[in-house]
Design an enzyme around this catalytic site. Structure first.
Site, PDB file in Angstrom:
ATOM      1  N   GLY A 292       0.816  -1.197   0.000  1.00  0.00           N
ATOM      2  CA  GLY A 292       0.000   0.000   0.000  1.00  0.00           C
ATOM      3  C   GLY A 292       0.855   1.254   0.000  1.00  0.00           C
ATOM      4  N   SER A 293       0.329   2.320   0.606  1.00  0.00           N
ATOM      5  CA  SER A 293       0.947   3.643   0.469  1.00  0.00           C
ATOM      6  C   SER A 293       2.283   3.795   1.183  1.00  0.00           C
ATOM      7  CB  SER A 293      -0.023   4.721   0.967  1.00  0.00           C
ATOM      8  OG  SER A 293      -1.164   4.778   0.139  1.00  0.00           O
ATOM      9  N   THR A 294       2.635   2.887   2.092  1.00  0.00           N
ATOM     10  CA  THR A 294       3.975   2.987   2.689  1.00  0.00           C
ATOM     11  C   THR A 294       5.056   2.846   1.625  1.00  0.00           C
ATOM     12  OG1 THR A 294       3.871   0.624   3.226  1.00  0.00           O
ATOM     13  CG2 THR A 294       3.277   2.161   4.972  1.00  0.00           C
ATOM     14  N   PHE A 295       4.706   2.179   0.515  1.00  0.00           N
ATOM     15  CA  PHE A 295       5.668   1.970  -0.571  1.00  0.00           C
ATOM     16  C   PHE A 295       5.973   3.268  -1.317  1.00  0.00           C
ATOM     17  CE2 PHE A 295       6.882   0.560  -4.863  1.00  0.00           C
ATOM     18  CZ  PHE A 295       7.817  -0.414  -4.564  1.00  0.00           C
TER      19      PHE A 295
END
Length: 620
Positions: A292-295
């Site tokens: 998800g958005s941590t990437f």
């Protein structure tokens, strides 16, 4: 006459032969007595000796500060010498009663055709009370020997990292298995002298050959930080009833793992009570899922490094982007409108990250993805690490490029994400993470020591500095505001990742919520990654569920890392009324005259008592 001569001659020869034989015998006896004693005596003793085994102690395991995490406690074992047992039925009955097992199991051991039989597992590592009862019975042929078992002063803490030992004190998994050759001690024995029938030989004193201890191990783990993150997990489990959860803390400048925990967990002292899929799966290195958005830290730093945008460049987000005929939506209905690229990161705007991905192009973006360590093992010194999955070049089309830019399509592990975050803020170096600090022998000499290893440079120091500033703004002004800690410069990125079901499609209402944070952003000392799988009774957003827990972790661990608060340079948090609670510093009014105290726009004063001078105040 000749006949008498012949008899005398034979008699003389016979006497000479007897003399020669006697001389040879005396010489041989003297040779044996004076020259072969050192060789023959041990052979004789070996024939008379019955060795009762005594296992060597395993080395202790300590945290980075020398606090004992795994030690040894006395736990005797039972051995028998079959030929010395005079009343077999009595021995069988008494041992089975004390050891709480079937008599047939004890009988099976006693009837074995061996010189010494260790009663295991029934008589292995028994309690002190059981040992005392056996000794007090004084049964012939039954011996209680010194033995040890692993002792865990912190219970089930750090269990997935430590692993456990088997019935013979051998390492089976985790640190216990990986460094078993160093940890295991040299066995000793109790030597008893018996005749051929097994009876004790009179005037022969038994002797004890002391067992030696294995080498001690020091980990990079800080047990105080470990206990903090495990308390956070316990509270989250009570509140949200998740399927799984993991937290990982890494020192970003060295790659040292400061803490690592997974739920569900297990008790290493009673590991047989748990299914294999629990104790064999260290989620921090084993679990692979779409991040998800941590990437987005990867895409954002790659775009900065390549000059694809500047932080203050603007971008318009209508709430979606058409890619290859597919309408890929933003998480916010209607989009974010016009914003800078720094705000794209703050708001976790998917169309903004697709724009960065397309500006970079397939080749450059995926070069950075691989350079950050995705698609390969991090190299951490633990078993069971997964590589994750990254799209093959031949399978990357416009849609795959778009989704990869904001964290969908590829899968990664928590250790990969934590390591990538460390590289993005430590000056740009990807490190090899590790949990072993050093191994020390009985003399205190270091026989093995780990030091930081830089695998490669991923981004420049200048880009890394921009990442620190940008990620701090996420926690102060963007989706990560719930991780904000007053006085500590926390930075990070939220994540709300969809899960793929058994039919290959994304599941509805079932997410992995995460937060990837670091602090303090002017001089990072810790990276924290938290992921919680399908929490119940809550809004399914990483910024709502995961971010506050990471903020709580930083508030507790940064004082342990000697990080001082920095109110002056911290980005001020953007308060959103009815969501955030504003805080105001209360001045010191003690010894002031009431007439000197000016009205405050934030609070009112209540004076208690007579006089005009303030002698005390609440709050202080």
């Amino acid at each position: 006459m000749y006949k008498d001569f012949l008899v005398k001659r034979r008699l003389i020869i016979f006497i000479i032969l007897i003399f020669i034989f006697g001389l040879v015998l005396v010489i041989r006896l003297g040779y044996v007595m004076f020259f072969l004693t050192n060789k023959i005596a041990p052979m004789a003793y070996d024939q008379w000796t019955r060795d009762v085994p005594i296992e060597g102690k395993r080395g202790d395991i300590y945290d980075r500060n020398g606090k004992l995490i795994v030690g040894n406690s006395l736990s005797p074992s039972v051995a028998v010498i079959k030929r010395q047992i005079k009343d077999k039925d009595h021995v069988v009955k008494q041992l089975s009663s004390i050891l709480d097992c079937d008599e047939r199991l004890i009988l099976k051991h006693i009837e074995k055709n061996v010189s010494v039989e260790l009663i295991k597992p029934e008589g292995r590592r028994i309690s002190k009370e059981q040992a005392e009862r056996i000794v007090n019975l004084n049964m012939d042929g039954v011996y209680v020997v010194g033995d040890t078992k692993r002792y865990y002063p912190y219970g089930d803490s750090l269990s997935h990292v430590l692993g456990f030992t088997g019935i013979d004190n051998q390492g089976i998994c985790g640190i216990e298995y990986i460094y078993d050759d160093y940890l295991k001690g040299q066995n000793g024995n109790l030597s008893i002298y018996t005749d051929a029938k097994g009876h004790l030989m009179p005037d022969m004193v038994s002797y004890y050959n002391e067992a030696s201890k294995g080498f001690d191990i020091y980990l990079t783990i800080d047990i105080d930080i470990q206990l903090i993150i495990e308390n956070i997990i316990d509270e989250a489990v009570r509140q949200y009833s998740p399927e799984e959860m993991t937290i990982l803390v890494e020192e970003p400048n060295t790659g040292e793992i400061l803490a690592m925990a997974s739920y569900p967990s297990f008790d290493p002292a009673n590991w047989r009570d748990y299914p294999q899929e629990i104790y064999n799966r260290n989620l921090a290195i084993w679990k692979s899922f779409e991040p998800g958005s941590t990437f987005k830290i990867v895409t954002f730093s790659a775009g900065l490094e390549e000059g694809s945008f500047k932080l203050n460049d603007t971008f318009f987000d209508p709430g979606f982007r058409m890619v290859g005929g597919a309408r890929i939506k933003d998480w916010k209905a209607g989009g974010h409108g016009t914003q800078t690229f720094k705000e794209v990161l703050q708001n976790s705007c998917n169309p903004g990250f697709m724009e960065i991905g397309f500006r970079l192009g397939k080749e450059k973006l995926f070069n950075y993805i691989h350079s950050y360590g995705f698609g390969e093992k991090s190299g951490i010194d633990l078993l069971g690490e997964a590589k994750g999955i990254v799209f093959k070049d031949s399978n990357i089309g416009p849609v795959e490029l778009a989704t990869s830019s904001f964290g969908q399509g590829n899968s990664s592990t928590p250790i990969q994400l934590t390591n990538a975050m460390s590289a993005s803020i430590n000056g740009g170096n990807l490190l090899t993470p590790y949990v072993l600090k050093k191994i020390v022998n009985e003399l205190g000499d270091v026989v093995l020591e780990n030091t930081p290893v830089v695998k490669r440079r991923v981004i420049s120091e200048n880009t890394s500095a921009l990442m620190r500033h940008s990620l701090e703004s996420v926690s102060a002004l963007g989706t990560g505001r719930n991780a904000y800690v007053d006085g500590y410069r926390v930075g990070g990125k939220t994540g709300t990742a969809q899960k793929v079901g058994s039919n290959g499609t994304y599941m509805q209402g079932n997410y992995i919520l995460s937060f990837l944070g670091a602090a303090p952003m002017n001089d990072p000392k810790a990276v924290v990654y938290l992921a919680i799988d399908n929490p119940k009774n809550t809004i399914q957003y990483g910024g709502v569920v995961a971010a506050p827990m990471v903020g709580d972790i930083f508030e507790q661990i940064l004082p342990l890392l000697n990080v001082k608060k920095d109110y002056k340079n911290q980005i001020e948090k953007e308060l959103r009324w009815f969501i955030d609670t504003p805080y105001h510093n209360v001045p010191n009014f003690i010894n002031l005259n009431k007439s000197k105290i000016k009205p405050s726009p934030y609070y009112k004063y209540l004076y208690i008592g007579n006089g005009n001078i303030v002698i005390d105040q609440e709050p202080s």
